[in-house]
Enzyme design. Structure first.
Site, PDB file in Angstrom:
ATOM      1  N   ASP A  52       0.927  -1.247   0.011  1.00 37.69           N
ATOM      2  CA  ASP A  52      -0.023  -0.074   0.011  1.00 37.69           C
ATOM      3  C   ASP A  52       0.979   1.277   0.027  1.00 37.69           C
ATOM      4  OD1 ASP A  52      -2.723   1.225   0.450  1.00 37.69           O
ATOM      5  OD2 ASP A  52      -1.420   2.173   1.878  1.00 37.69           O
ATOM      6  N   TYR A  57       2.838   9.945   0.012  1.00 39.42           N
ATOM      7  CA  TYR A  57       3.824   9.589   0.872  1.00 39.42           C
ATOM      8  C   TYR A  57       5.198   9.841   0.281  1.00 39.42           C
ATOM      9  CZ  TYR A  57      -0.153   6.609   2.653  1.00 39.42           C
ATOM     10  OH  TYR A  57      -1.213   6.067   2.993  1.00 39.42           O
ATOM     11  N   GLN A 167     -10.903   2.238   1.992  1.00 34.44           N
ATOM     12  CA  GLN A 167      -9.711   2.093   2.925  1.00 34.44           C
ATOM     13  C   GLN A 167      -9.800   3.125   4.259  1.00 34.44           C
ATOM     14  OE1 GLN A 167      -4.720   3.217   3.035  1.00 34.44           O
ATOM     15  NE2 GLN A 167      -5.391   1.687   1.656  1.00 34.44           N
ATOM     16  N   TYR A 195      -6.624   0.752   7.549  1.00 34.49           N
ATOM     17  CA  TYR A 195      -5.334   1.300   7.798  1.00 34.49           C
ATOM     18  C   TYR A 195      -4.924   1.458   9.371  1.00 34.49           C
ATOM     19  CZ  TYR A 195      -6.952   6.360   7.856  1.00 34.49           C
ATOM     20  OH  TYR A 195      -7.629   7.553   7.970  1.00 34.49           O
TER      21      TYR A 195
END
Ligand code: NAP
Length: 280
Positions: A52, A57, A167, A195
């Site tokens: 993931d 990020y 998610q 998550y």
């Protein structure tokens, strides 16, 4: 030895592993980059096939870390990435996906998610997702951090019902989704991706988790993950320490009993009324 990880079938008929590795906070410092590539590589060598990540990020760096860790194993892996809401316009989503594909050094993303809801209409993001899917650049699409009312709205958008997952933050200390969001997703046979399944390690000192773990000669992290797997959701714990990654995989072999579940329910009660969706 490589773990055997079961799969769930998405509504579109695609199999998705129930266990993967998360990559949030990776790619933020060049100093630890090699260690982060090694951590993702280690997980792959231990049998993890779901990764993931997100364009957010490390400002795209996490995706490059994934690419370096994946190497020649791309075809046996299931890669999830996410478009930022600020890019999620009709055209912006396509452009963001192209950038992610480049950073990931791949020709398709297995599951592409809207990271959270922003100001662009859901209809525009969905139209872009459908175009990407038709072009083979993504195999399936879904959303993240959408609450029950957002999901109902998504279902009213053209092709909105092609969503394959939501998610969301879900773990023993964050059970709010069980009241309405999780039942909605179950009705639509759409698995949830949980998550921060370890609450970013904050929950691991809880005495009830320790007590249940002790009954099995297991660890608190393994109990936390085994409980989520028992709910039929997909877990994506992040671990840069390889001992953590190995320990977490042990959750796949831990079978919680009815007595364990009752103990956990008493310490971490299920919601009794609708609660706004928690986010991290
Ligand atoms: N869609 C979204 O908005 C969203 C939001 C948050 C997260 N996510 C995704 O979900 C993934 C997981 O969530 P997360 O990273 O927030 O939190 P998490 O997986 O709940 O926890 C990760 C933290 O727990 C530590 N840890 C892992 N296993 C451990 C163990 N066995 N014992 C002790 N500590 C342990 C890790 O340390 P080390 O790294 O030092 O091993 C890391 O600090 C993310 O990486 C990301 O891919 C998505």
């Amino acid at each position: 030895m490589a773990a055997t990880i079961p799969a769930l079938r998405l509504p579109a008929g695609i199999d998705m592993p129930v266990y993967g590795i998360g990559t949030w906070r990776m790619g933020e410092s060049a100093r630890v980059r090699a260690a982060e590539v090694a951590a993702v590589r280690h997980a792959i060598e231990r049998g993890v096939t779901l990764i993931d990540t997100a364009e957010m990020y490390g400002d795209g760096e996490a995706e490059t870390i994934v690419a370096d860790a994946v190497g020649a194993d791309r075809d046996r892996l299931f890669i999830v990435s996410k478009v930022l809401p600020s890019n999620a316009s009709r055209r912006g989503t396509i452009a963001a996906c192209e950038r992610s594909l480049k950073r990931l050094k791949t020709d398709r993303i297995d599951l592409y998610l809207l990271h959270w809801r922003g100001s662009y209409p859901l209809a525009d993001t969905v139209a872009a997702f459908e175009e990407l899917r038709a072009a083979g650049k993504i195999r399936a699409w879904g959303v993240s951090n959408l609450d029950h009312d957002d999901m109902q709205e998504l279902w009213r958008v053209p092709h909105g019902g092609n969503c394959q997952t939501n998610q969301v933050l879900y773990n023993l200390t964050r059970r709010g989704i069980e009241f309405d969001l999780l039942p909605f997703c179950r009705r639509h046979k759409m698995p949830i991706m949980a998550y921060s399944p370890l609450e970013q390690a904050r929950m691991l000192r809880h005495k009830t988790l320790a007590a249940v773990a002790q009954r099995h000669g297991a660890t608190a992290a393994q109990v936390a993950l085994a409980w989520l797997l028992k709910q039929g959701v997909i877990v994506i714990p992040k671990a840069t320490v390889t001992a953590h990654a190995d320990e977490n995989l042990g959750a796949l072999d831990l079978s919680l009993t009815a007595a364990d579940l009752a103990t956990l329910d008493a310490a971490f009660p299920a919601p009794t009324e609708a609660e706004p969706l928690d986010m991290l």
